[in-house]
Every structure is written in C-alpha cells, then in structure tokens.
Scaffold this active site. Structure first.
Site, short mmCIF file in Angstrom:
data_model
loop_
_atom_site.label_atom_id
_atom_site.label_comp_id
_atom_site.label_asym_id
_atom_site.label_seq_id
_atom_site.Cartn_x
_atom_site.Cartn_y
_atom_site.Cartn_z
NE ARG A 92 -19.04 41.27 -29.91
CZ ARG A 92 -19.14 40.27 -30.95
NH1 ARG A 92 -19.00 40.95 -32.27
NH2 ARG A 92 -19.37 39.10 -30.91
CB SER A 147 -16.33 38.02 -31.78
OG SER A 147 -16.61 36.79 -32.84
CG HIS A 148 -15.62 39.19 -36.23
ND1 HIS A 148 -16.67 38.86 -35.44
CD2 HIS A 148 -16.15 40.12 -36.97
CE1 HIS A 148 -17.73 39.57 -35.59
NE2 HIS A 148 -17.56 40.33 -36.61
CG ASP A 162 -13.16 34.51 -34.68
OD1 ASP A 162 -13.00 33.45 -34.01
OD2 ASP A 162 -14.41 35.00 -34.30
CG ASP A 218 -14.58 34.34 -30.04
OD1 ASP A 218 -14.48 34.48 -31.29
OD2 ASP A 218 -15.63 34.44 -29.44
CG ASP A 220 -16.80 32.25 -32.32
OD1 ASP A 220 -16.02 33.22 -32.93
OD2 ASP A 220 -17.77 33.01 -31.90
NE ARG A 221 -17.62 35.49 -36.28
CZ ARG A 221 -18.36 36.35 -37.07
NH1 ARG A 221 -18.19 36.83 -37.91
NH2 ARG A 221 -19.54 37.21 -36.28
CB THR A 242 -28.01 36.67 -37.95
OG1 THR A 242 -27.98 36.66 -39.30
CG2 THR A 242 -26.42 36.66 -37.49
CD GLU A 293 -24.02 32.62 -37.36
OE1 GLU A 293 -25.14 32.92 -36.77
OE2 GLU A 293 -23.10 32.99 -37.09
CB SER A 335 -20.84 35.89 -40.39
OG SER A 335 -21.60 35.08 -39.54
CE LYS A 367 -19.78 32.69 -34.62
NZ LYS A 367 -21.13 33.33 -34.36
#
Length: 582
Positions: free
Chosen positions: A24, A123-124, A299, A301, A303-304, A367, A386, A388, A399
């Site tokens: 990233r 991601s986020h 988020d 993508d 996954d959260r 993690t 998790e 997060s 996730k």
C-alpha cells in the site's frame, strides 16, 4: 490479431515490501513509470511456473482511483507471462471476500478454475488521486499469500531488471460482461468480464436461511440500514438486501461505489461512518426521527463490518463472540457444530470465554488473516475475528463484511422467529446484554496514534520490551498511576507457532496481562501508507453481571491512565491524544 511480448528494462524501487495485506502506497507512488509493473512481475517470478503459465487469474478490486489503469496493465502483463485467461469483475469491481469466493467456487464456461488473484485495494484507507492504492496477491485457497511468498516477492523487487508486457494488446472493455479472445506467441489468451455479485450471492444463499431473513426484513417492526461508504459493498448491497431479502431501497446509504469513496474515509467505525452513526441515534445531536433497529457499515473492499443496534454499538470483539455463541442454532451452515474458533491476539478475550463454555478448540493468532486461513484449511476453525472490524468463517479465506451482517440478521431472525408479529422484537442491544449476563463483559477500546514518526514509534516499543524484564518495576509504575488497578502478572512480546505449518511469527505485539483478566497490548500496525501507527488496546474484564452496564470509557479510564504512563506515550510521540478511538 496476435500480440507480441516485450521485455522492458527496469530498475528496482526501494520499499516494495508487502505487509499483512499487500503493498500500500500513495497513488502518486504507484503511477511512477514501472512501479506497478515491477511489483506484478516480482509476484509472477515468486510463483511456481504452473501457477502462471496456462493458469486462470482473477484481477479486480474495490474500484478505488487508478484501479482501471492498473487492471489493463496487469491483463497485458498476464498475457505476456503466459497466463491462459484473466477473469475481471464487471467495472473491475469485486469485494475482497468475493474474490476469495470466486477463486474457491467459480467454474468458467470451459471448466476452468482460478489459481490466484491480484486484488487492487488499500482496504479501509481513503482513495483518490492524492490518497492510497494497494495491491495484494491471493493464492489458490482464496487466502492472502503466505509470508514465504510475500518475502520472495519483496526479494524479487530488490533485484528486478526487466518485466514482460504485451504492450500492443488492446485495452479490454471491463464495463460489459463477455469474453475477449486474443492470440499470442504461446497461443490463446482470454479475458472474461463477469457479473461481480452472482457467485458471491449464490454462496451466501447456501450458508444462510434467506427465507427466514426475508420474513425478518419484511416485518413492520424491523427497520434496517446499510452503509457501504461508497465502497465496493455497494455492488452487492442492492442485490442481497433489496432484491433477495426485500429491504427498502431507502435503507441503503452510500451504496454507489466511487473512485474516491465520495471524499470520505471508507473505514466502518464510529469516527468515519458519520452518517450511519447519526441515523442510528449514536451521534452528538438527538434527532426526532426514531433510529432503525439494525445498522451496519462496510469498508472500501467490503471485508470489514460495523454492527449497530438502535443507539447501541457492538464492539467487533463482542460481535465475533456473539456470532460464535449463536451460530449453531441461527445459521444453517453451522448446524452440525463448530470445528473451533480463533481471534487475533489484540482482540478481546470475549471469544475465549465462549470457547471455554462451549468446549470448543480455541486459537489466538497474530494479526493477519492468513493465520486464520491455515487453521481453516486444516479443519481446525469455523469462525474467527479481529478487533479491527473483521469477522469471518471458513466459507472463504478472507474476512467478510456482508457475511457478518447476514450472521447478525440471522441471529435476530432466530431470536424473533415466534415473535415477528409480537409487540416488541428482541433487539441487538437485548442480545448483547444477555450475552454479557451469561459470559461476563470485556470492556474494550483501541487508541490509534496515526502517522507517528517511525523512529519515535520504534523507540517506544523498544522501551516497553526492556521494561518487561522487571515485573516489580512495571507494578510500581501501575500503582503509582492508579492504586485501584490490579497487578500485572505477566508481560511478554507475543510470538506464535503455527500448529499447521510450524512457522514461528515473532514480535507480534507487546502484552501486559493483569491478575483480574484485564490486558494492555501495544502494536505497530502495517496497514498505513505513511509513517507509523501505534495501536494501544485496553481491555477490562467484568464478571459481575450487576457491573456490565457501565459506560465503556468510564470503566476503562483507570487502565487508560496506566497505559499512557507505562508507555510514556506523550514523551515518545509528542501526542497528547490519539488520532482515533474505537
């Protein structure tokens, strides 16, 4: 037409080390000539030839800025490296969990199966020309590449001198579904653009009782709100919640995916999901409108997830524990029992208590989702999570934010099965409070200090490691700060020996464990694109059911004071307060 393969000379870039979830960086870093190409070629070179030549690869992501350009570059490089076909989600959109599902479940028209994927996501993290971009590689099990592969990729990025690309391959129209056929020096190469949602929706329908969920969502007593924060979850929300489950169109917020996430920060927490938080009655101002019974956010993508009840926030640590405690009754996929459960080390011990109570195998891992993936592949783990905001199960190897929402809706539907026309539904808050009564409550918070000077962050962690050699010294600092906090009984730097492959992960976070079951954990996070992020996790366990209803920040205040004193946070970082509290 027959495309040609060009060998392009290049020089290496520093710092192309993939973290727990890929590489990233800011967009301006990725758009440098050869930057993305070097990383992609280094990945191809790290894989065994049969995973590349003649293989089927998935290339898609969360739709953030630069994704469309990156997809065309990766298609051309795939063609040049002998890949047989590339599958792309329509408009380049596939959530991270959907990519995992596509690798594991999808069969092409010619019987082909994917052996891996390039997922374009940070991601986020925010998106846009001045924000973040990311890329990660997932393996044939649908999970993120293990450290052995990411280490190899990183080594390759340091020595790369050339990459292969089919520069004359025309750009593929990724906005319409269909197959484009090309020929190259090694024969046929195809690009198939397919519907982003259908494989994933089919998988969800095989896990949950959609008929029961439809009854809940169509009950006049039940109101619902889902916020995709302009991320890729929007590509699934309408299909699942509106078309399949009959929710009102008006219950979807920010469900049009945007390259810059609408200028927002696509991180589903109480700080960044402002609109949802206000709608659910948790904002500063109390509106006259009655909040919905249930709210959730995703988020970038997808996954959260964040789960909210009316004027009520469910911590991710509680969320995974509550899903695990109710899964066998409420979710058909788990009807025959759970194989085991797992959490990441900084996540609260709420899940441990459930595992003990239900006599389940339990694992505490570093993690990073790949550690869960190993346990799942070995058949040791059914549900994991998790702190997060990541929750998931062994249906895929990532996730899964929408899965978590459907799991919660399933628990609500199960608890209200006989009650859908009654006076009052069992609410999210009822379920959580009942859980605390049974299992005790883990008061929990996380302080993030973002973009801290990297040197200062390392010094703070080194200081804590040194301090751990003397429990007497630790406890004199603890008592000096707060006499009402119990003693530290052990302090260590977490390391994990994987029960499946025997690999050892060291330096995974610094832990202080207290006599009463409370914990302090300090970690440096690997998900930011600049500087260092120090994460401080504070957890207070309360077994006495008459004390489980306190305000979380109030219950945790003494431990917070101890944590800041113990770590000399302000002296090392110059920060008087964290950037984000969750």
């Amino acid at each position: 037409m027959v495309f040609k393969v060009s060998k392009v000379s290049t020089t290496s870039f520093d710092g192309q080390k993939p973290g727990t979830s890929g590489l990233r960086k800011k967009v301006k870093v990725f758009v440098q000539p050869h930057y993305l190409q070097n990383f992609v070629q280094s990945t191809f070179n790290a894989l065994t030839p049969e995973k590349v030549r003649g293989a089927t690869l998935v290339v898609s992501g969360d739709g953030r800025y630069f994704s469309k350009d990156a997809i065309q570059i990766i298609i051309k490089m795939s063609a040049a490296n002998g890949v047989r076909r590339v599958w792309v989600g329509q408009n380049g959109l596939l959530s991270t969990p959907a990519v995992s599902a596509v690798i594991r479940e999808r069969v092409g028209v010619d019987g082909s199966k994917a052996s891996g994927a390039f997922i374009l996501t940070a991601s986020h993290n925010p998106g846009g020309p001045n924000e973040d971009f990311g890329i990660k590689y997932n393996m044939e099990n649908g999970g993120p590449a293990p450290e052995a592969i990411t280490d190899k990729i990183f080594e390759n990025t340091k020595t790369i001198t050339e990459y292969l690309i089919a520069e004359d391959l025309p750009n593929v129209d990724i906005s319409t579904t269909g197959v484009s056929n090309f020929s190259g020096p090694e024969g046929q190469f195809d690009v198939e653009v397919f519907d982003s949602a259908s494989d994933y929706v089919k998988l969800m329908k095989s896990i949950f009782d959609f008929e029961l969920l439809r009854k809940l969502l169509s009950s006049s007593k039940f109101t619902f709100c889902y916020d995709a924060l302009h991320g890729v979850a929007g590509a699934y929300a309408h299909r699942i919640f509106v078309e399949e489950l009959g929710a009102q169109e008006s219950s979807l917020l920010n469900c049009v995916p945007k390259e810059d996430f609408g200028g927002g920060h696509p991180d589903p927490n109480l700080t960044y999901a402002k609109e949802l938080v206000a709608r659910m009655g948790l904002g500063k101002s109390n509106s006259e409108v009655e909040p919905p019974e249930f709210g959730a956010a995703a988020d970038g993508d997808a996954d959260r997830n964040m789960i909210l009840g009316k004027r009520f926030f469910v911590t991710p640590s509680d969320s995974v524990a509550i899903i695990a405690a109710n899964a066998v009754n409420a979710i058909p996929y788990f009807a025959s029992g759970l194989k085991g459960v797992a959490r990441s080390m900084p996540t609260s011990a709420a899940l441990d208590v459930v595992a003990k109570h239900l006599n389940l195998k339990f694992f505490e891992v570093p993690t990073g989702w790949k550690f869960f993936g190993n346990l799942m592949d070995a058949g040791f783990c059914s549900i994991c999570g998790e702190e997060s905001f990541g929750t998931g199960s062994d249906h895929i190897r990532e996730k899964d934010g929408i899965w978590a929402v459907l799991a919660w809706l399933s628990i609500l539907a199960y608890k209200n099965k006989e009650n859908l026309n009654g006076d009052k539904l069992v609410t999210v808050e009822d379920i959580v409070r009942q859980h605390w009564t049974t299992y005790g409550r883990h008061y929990y918070t996380r302080y993030d200090y973002e973009n801290v000077d990297a040197g200062a962050a390392k010094d703070l962690m080194a200081y804590l490691v040194k301090l751990q050699s003397s429990l007497a010294e630790i406890n004199s600092i603890v008592k000096g700060a707060r006499s009402d906090v119990s003693n530290v009984v052990s302090a260590d730097e977490f390391e994990y020996k994987d029960p499946v492959d025997g690999s050892v992960s060291k330096h995974q976070g610094i832990r202080f464990l207290f006599e009463d079951g409370s914990r302090l954990v300090f970690r440096l996070s690997g998900t930011g694109s600049e500087g260092a992020t120090i994460r401080l996790y504070i957890e207070q366990y309360e077994k006495d059911s008459s004390k489980t209803g306190r305000d979380s920040q109030e219950a945790l205040a003494p431990l917070v004071e101890v944590a800041l004193k113990l770590s000399k946070m302000q002296e090392f970082t110059g920060r008087a307060a964290p950037t984000v509290i969750t």
